[in-house]
Design a protein around this motif. Sequence first.
Motif, short mmCIF file in Angstrom:
data_model
loop_
_atom_site.label_atom_id
_atom_site.label_comp_id
_atom_site.label_asym_id
_atom_site.label_seq_id
_atom_site.Cartn_x
_atom_site.Cartn_y
_atom_site.Cartn_z
N GLU A 285 -6.86 4.57 -12.90
CA GLU A 285 -5.81 4.37 -11.92
C GLU A 285 -4.73 5.43 -12.14
OE1 GLU A 285 -3.98 0.37 -10.13
OE2 GLU A 285 -3.30 0.80 -12.16
N LEU A 286 -4.29 6.05 -11.06
CA LEU A 286 -3.23 7.04 -11.13
C LEU A 286 -1.91 6.34 -10.78
CD1 LEU A 286 -4.98 9.99 -9.26
CD2 LEU A 286 -4.84 9.61 -11.72
N LYS A 287 -1.00 6.31 -11.72
CA LYS A 287 0.28 5.64 -11.50
C LYS A 287 1.32 6.67 -11.06
CE LYS A 287 -0.51 1.83 -14.73
NZ LYS A 287 0.00 1.07 -15.89
N GLY A 298 10.63 11.32 7.03
CA GLY A 298 9.52 11.71 6.18
C GLY A 298 9.23 10.75 5.04
N GLU A 299 10.12 9.79 4.78
CA GLU A 299 9.93 8.88 3.65
C GLU A 299 8.66 8.06 3.82
OE1 GLU A 299 12.25 5.20 1.39
OE2 GLU A 299 12.94 5.92 3.34
N ARG A 300 8.45 7.52 5.04
CA ARG A 300 7.26 6.70 5.27
C ARG A 300 5.98 7.55 5.19
NH1 ARG A 300 6.11 1.78 6.62
NH2 ARG A 300 8.31 1.28 6.72
N SER A 301 6.07 8.82 5.55
CA SER A 301 4.89 9.68 5.44
C SER A 301 4.44 9.80 3.99
CB SER A 301 5.19 11.07 6.01
OG SER A 301 5.44 11.02 7.39
N TRP A 302 5.41 9.99 3.07
CA TRP A 302 5.06 10.03 1.65
C TRP A 302 4.41 8.72 1.22
CZ3 TRP A 302 4.81 13.98 -1.54
CH2 TRP A 302 5.54 15.12 -1.29
N ARG A 303 5.01 7.62 1.62
CA ARG A 303 4.50 6.31 1.19
C ARG A 303 3.09 6.06 1.74
NH1 ARG A 303 6.39 1.47 -0.70
NH2 ARG A 303 5.23 -0.37 -0.01
N ASN A 304 2.92 6.31 3.06
CA ASN A 304 1.61 6.06 3.67
C ASN A 304 0.54 6.96 3.06
OD1 ASN A 304 2.81 4.18 5.32
ND2 ASN A 304 2.98 5.55 7.08
N LEU A 306 0.41 8.27 -0.01
CA LEU A 306 0.04 7.85 -1.37
C LEU A 306 -0.66 6.50 -1.37
CD1 LEU A 306 3.30 9.00 -3.15
CD2 LEU A 306 1.05 10.04 -3.38
N LYS A 307 -0.29 5.61 -0.48
CA LYS A 307 -0.92 4.28 -0.43
C LYS A 307 -2.33 4.37 0.13
CE LYS A 307 0.63 0.68 -1.06
NZ LYS A 307 0.58 -0.18 -2.27
N SER A 308 -2.63 5.41 0.89
CA SER A 308 -3.97 5.53 1.47
C SER A 308 -5.02 5.92 0.45
CB SER A 308 -3.96 6.56 2.60
OG SER A 308 -3.68 7.86 2.09
N ASP A 309 -4.59 6.39 -0.71
CA ASP A 309 -5.52 6.78 -1.78
C ASP A 309 -5.78 5.56 -2.66
OD1 ASP A 309 -6.95 7.85 -3.89
OD2 ASP A 309 -5.75 9.68 -3.99
N SER A 311 -7.17 5.23 -5.40
CA SER A 311 -7.06 5.47 -6.84
C SER A 311 -5.62 5.56 -7.31
CB SER A 311 -7.80 6.76 -7.22
OG SER A 311 -7.17 7.88 -6.62
N VAL A 312 -4.66 5.48 -6.37
CA VAL A 312 -3.24 5.62 -6.71
C VAL A 312 -2.57 4.26 -6.72
CG1 VAL A 312 -1.02 6.54 -5.93
CG2 VAL A 312 -3.07 7.98 -5.85
N SER A 313 -1.86 3.99 -7.80
CA SER A 313 -1.00 2.81 -7.88
C SER A 313 0.43 3.29 -7.72
CB SER A 313 -1.20 2.09 -9.23
OG SER A 313 -0.28 1.02 -9.36
N LEU A 314 1.06 2.94 -6.60
CA LEU A 314 2.36 3.49 -6.22
C LEU A 314 3.49 2.49 -6.47
CD1 LEU A 314 4.08 5.72 -4.87
CD2 LEU A 314 3.59 4.58 -2.67
N ILE A 315 4.54 2.99 -7.12
CA ILE A 315 5.81 2.26 -7.22
C ILE A 315 6.85 3.09 -6.49
CG2 ILE A 315 7.59 1.37 -8.76
CD1 ILE A 315 5.48 0.91 -10.85
N HIS A 316 7.49 2.51 -5.47
CA HIS A 316 8.39 3.26 -4.60
C HIS A 316 9.77 2.60 -4.60
CE1 HIS A 316 9.38 4.86 -0.30
NE2 HIS A 316 10.04 5.52 -1.25
N PHE A 317 10.80 3.43 -4.86
CA PHE A 317 12.19 2.97 -4.79
C PHE A 317 12.95 3.89 -3.85
CE2 PHE A 317 11.00 1.07 -8.84
CZ PHE A 317 11.60 -0.17 -8.77
N THR A 318 13.76 3.27 -3.00
CA THR A 318 14.67 4.02 -2.13
C THR A 318 16.10 3.63 -2.48
OG1 THR A 318 13.05 4.06 -0.33
CG2 THR A 318 15.35 4.51 0.25
N ILE A 319 16.93 4.64 -2.71
CA ILE A 319 18.32 4.39 -3.08
C ILE A 319 19.11 4.12 -1.80
CG2 ILE A 319 20.30 5.23 -4.38
CD1 ILE A 319 17.69 4.90 -5.97
N LEU A 320 19.23 2.82 -1.44
CA LEU A 320 19.95 2.46 -0.23
C LEU A 320 21.46 2.38 -0.46
CD1 LEU A 320 17.63 -0.37 1.14
CD2 LEU A 320 17.78 1.98 1.94
N ARG A 321 21.83 2.00 -1.66
CA ARG A 321 23.26 1.77 -1.90
C ARG A 321 23.64 2.34 -3.27
NH1 ARG A 321 26.31 -4.06 -1.17
NH2 ARG A 321 28.43 -3.26 -1.21
N PRO A 322 24.00 3.62 -3.31
CA PRO A 322 24.40 4.21 -4.57
C PRO A 322 25.72 3.62 -5.04
CG PRO A 322 24.78 5.72 -2.77
CD PRO A 322 24.04 4.57 -2.19
#
Length: 694
Positions: A285-287, A298-304, A306-309, A311-322
């Motif tokens: 598994e690729l983490k 473009g954020e959703r493009s990155w997520r979609n 990586l999630k389409s693979d 073999s990839v285990s994706l952890i995604h964080f978006t900084i909504l409120r710095p």
Amino acid sequence: MSDFSWNGLSVVLNPLLPKPLLVALAVLFAALFLLSLWRRARGSVLRLLAVLSLFAALLDPSMVQEKRAYQKDIAVILIDHSPSQSIGARAEETARAVSELNQRLGKFGDLEIKVIDAGAGPDTAEKGTELFTALRRGMADLPLARIAGIMIVSDGQVHDVPQTFADLGIDAPVHLLLSDDPAKGDRRIALIEAPSFGLVGKPVEVKLRVDDLGANPGAAANIRIKRDGVALDPVPVVTGRETTLSLGLEHGGQTVFEIEADDGPAELTRINNRAVLSVSGVRSELKVLLISGEPYPGERSWRNLLKSDPSVSLIHFTILRPPNKQDATPINELALIAFPYDELFDVKLKEFDLIIFDRFEHLGILPDEYFTHIADYVANGGAVLEAAGPTAVGQFSLYRTPLAPIFAAMPTGEILEQGFKPALSDVGKRHPVTADLLADLNVPPNWGRWFRQIAATTDNGEVLMNGARDLPLLVLNRVGKGRVAQIFSDHMWLWSKGFEGGGPQAELVRRTAHWLMQEPDLEEEDLRATAIDGKLEIERRSLSPQDNVNVTVFRPDEKNETVRLTDIGRGRATATVPAVDQGLYRVNDGTRDAFAALGEINSKEFNDPRASAQPLSALIAASGGGVGILPDHALPDIRRVGKKGERAGNNWLGLTRNEDYIVTGISQAPLLPPWAALALSIGLVLAAWRREGR
């Protein structure tokens, strides 16, 4: 019809009346004869003889003499040319025996000789020695009734022996002339269980056994192991006992293990002292950790992507409120969670294969010590991908943190807001990450435009793609054991939307990510070798021109040769050389080695290289054949024998006389002419009448 035949002479009956009528007359005359006997009439025997002579005339017998042309018998010499015949002096003994056989058999005037070569071929290592397959093909156009015998010159290790002698379809002896002394022994390695796949970072188990053929088990021995040409610690074993080895996989792709045993007390060949095992290393598994600085198209493009693979285990964080953002919005309405930077960048940082910063802005979210941890993570083999946006030129840019030393390119502070088409650089046309994105490198790509680029300058690394004003757009860099990639635009997502025809966004990101995670197939400086179908295919990759590059090929027999490579473009230079010998091939370009294994893990051909009549013993016994041993022995005497009786004996081998023939003519003469039969019948009737008159 023929009632009697002997040595071409036969008696043929040609009835003048139909058979049913003849049978009826015979029954009638038999009844009259029995009646005369019951009445004790005189002359009954004479009447019977008269009837028989009449019947002989009605059957019209004739003598037929065939003119026969006898055919020569055929002696088949089946020669084993399998690889095991190259051991020691077997080839020389075989050649000597075949020459002498031809001389002796040629002295028989009633024999033809048919020589059939067998046992050689690219599948011999896998299927073993197949002599009888070739024998059937060679005898397909021969009359089987004329086969006098089959003389097999071989080491006896044959793997396609018919189950029964009847399957050969002949009635002739099968003899074996052994090309080596069956008393000789040999040491071998037998792989019992060998995996073809394994997980990177985890060991694979290989079960094997070292055997001393022809000797008692229990002796001490050592096996030496090499992984991709690098020697590992030797392992002590006991012959005849199963041993389990634990072998580690250090990288993805093919890992070649070479396992070799010490020489035994008796050795016919060292080929089977070595086993070559090729194991494909795969990642379970690729983490991937994806940190987005703020929401944008473009954020959703990155997520979609990586999630389409799978073999990839994706952890995604978006900084909504710095931390610097203060408003009255309740936290429960924002659905925010506390950013777990302690856990991600301290405790579990080493568990990730790749960290992606997507338009990330440093706003005090991460203390500098965690950026230092990330830099150390890269230096020790980790990977970072930075997709820069407008925030990359501000005071909160990642380039103003302790991460700056790992980046090969630095923003100049200028943001270019204009349309441009990404293009491959000269290096990009040779780099495996981007070289295959275009079908024709000489034709400009018809990709859609991007509209924002962060101007940057490079001090090191490799620029694979350029953008507006020919400035760096995609830069790759090696840092210590790890790798870093930089994309100086946040408009790649336009390709995924198909704007102006789009572009290879998914393939570009996939290749970049796998290069970052050190996928062997994407190494820009690499040497590879593949042995298949009797050929060794060599491929060398380099970002430098390869017009005059030579490599050295080391063959399994330790001979070597220099091979010139041909540059075929896209950073690749190739060559192909013949590869027939089973074993491990090594290719060296002066800097790196490549390995290729040719042949089965457990070669059937060399599993037991000893000369032995045992595989053919049942067939030889059923045919009445015999066995001769060539080394240090004279060739057995060759005799012609009948189809019945012994076909082999003490130091002699027999070839049967089949006496097959073709009929070239026929002469026919009547045995009892009708006039003679009639005169005889009348005479017997008169004699019977006279006998009754007394």
